[in-house]
Write an enzyme that holds these catalytic residues in place. Structure first.
Site, short mmCIF file in Angstrom:
data_model
loop_
_atom_site.label_atom_id
_atom_site.label_comp_id
_atom_site.label_asym_id
_atom_site.label_seq_id
_atom_site.Cartn_x
_atom_site.Cartn_y
_atom_site.Cartn_z
N GLU A 152 14.77 4.03 -6.32
CA GLU A 152 14.55 5.43 -6.65
C GLU A 152 13.17 5.61 -7.29
OE1 GLU A 152 16.78 8.80 -9.45
OE2 GLU A 152 17.87 7.03 -8.75
N GLU A 156 11.07 13.84 -13.32
CA GLU A 156 12.15 14.56 -13.99
C GLU A 156 11.56 15.42 -15.10
OE1 GLU A 156 16.33 12.58 -13.81
OE2 GLU A 156 14.94 11.09 -14.59
#
Length: 279
Positions: A152, A156
């Site tokens: 990943e 964010e």
């Protein structure tokens, strides 16, 4: 930090998988200590083609809208198609109070169709959502049920702090690579450009064309996966990461002017692309 996240595949199957979301101050909720990280398999071949999405609409051939399930106890909302809207060339993702059978809130997630997004350049022009307890994100993810290994790469945006963005990556379900980078002071009021370039031995993150983080090495994500855009609200279990959610800040909306993916070796497929200026 890392949280187990149940996730439904784009096929619409009721099968559930596990995903972990990066975060600065949380503890592992997995059993990795009992199950050591498996040896990395050969990288899954990327198959996705370059695209530029202006969000004049939301073509089901390109995008899947998550709808009707939740992602574990850390999430205070249910993914809902009704929380996703395109209007006048802008994607709007919303968190708001709306009655449903699973959670008191609804939230938004779209996934680019296909699981072959590997090395290349990922870009969005976005206005992030403001408010404690909220997470606006763009990221790639590979993992069950599509691939056996969880890799990943994340942007964010934690709504409690508009000054900084959390950058993270996972390799074989192992995170712990969080880093905070400065944001423009009006990130929740105006659109800005966010991009990361993923190469076999390097990941570079950019804000408005400026390099804000770069990591190099051999222990980096290597499995092609899916490309996501999301806005969600955290429950009290993640207050130490996202901050407490307040009803007074809802509804909250993140907006995306455009999103794009460019395969390695291609450049400047649209004028706004960071590939037009990178060497």
């Amino acid at each position: 930090m890392s949280i187990d996240r149940d996730h439904r595949p784009t096929s619409g199957s009721v099968a559930r998988a596990s995903r972990r979301i990066g975060g600065a101050a949380l503890v592992w909720l997995s059993c990795l200590s009992a199950n050591p990280m498996p040896a990395a398999p050969p990288a899954h071949p990327a198959s996705a083609r370059s695209f530029f999405e202006p969000f004049d609409g939301l073509d089901a051939r390109r995008w899947y809208i998550s709808d009707g399930w939740v992602n574990g106890a850390h999430q205070a909302c249910t993914w809902s198609r009704s929380a996703v809207l395109t209007s006048r060339g802008v994607l709007r993702m919303t968190v708001e109070r709306r009655a449903n059978q699973l959670r008191p809130l609804v939230c938004a997630e779209i996934q680019a169709q296909g699981s072959g997004f590997g090395y290349g350049t990922y870009e969005v022009r976005m206005r992030i959502a403001r408010g404690s307890g909220l997470n606006t994100a763009m990221f790639t993810y590979s993992g069950p049920p599509v691939t056996p290994i969880h890799d990943e790469i994340d942007f964010e945006f934690l709504g409690k702090d508009e000054r900084r963005v959390q950058l993270n990556y996972f390799v074989g379900a192992r995170g712990g690579h969080e880093n905070l980078a400065d944001l423009p002071p009006d990130a929740s009021q105006a659109f800005h450009d966010y991009a990361f370039v993923w190469a076999p031995a390097k990941i570079s993150w950019y804000v408005d064309g400026k390099l804000v983080r770069s990591v190099e090495g051999t222990t980096l994500p290597r499995n092609a996966g899916k490309f996501y855009l999301t806005l969600w609200a955290g429950s009290a279990t993640v207050n130490d990461w996202l901050g407490p959610l307040s009803n007074s800040q809802l509804p909250a909306t993140a907006e995306v002017d455009w999103a794009a993916y460019t395969v390695p070796g291609e450049r400047c497929r649209f004028p706004q692309s960071i590939t037009c200026t990178l060497n």
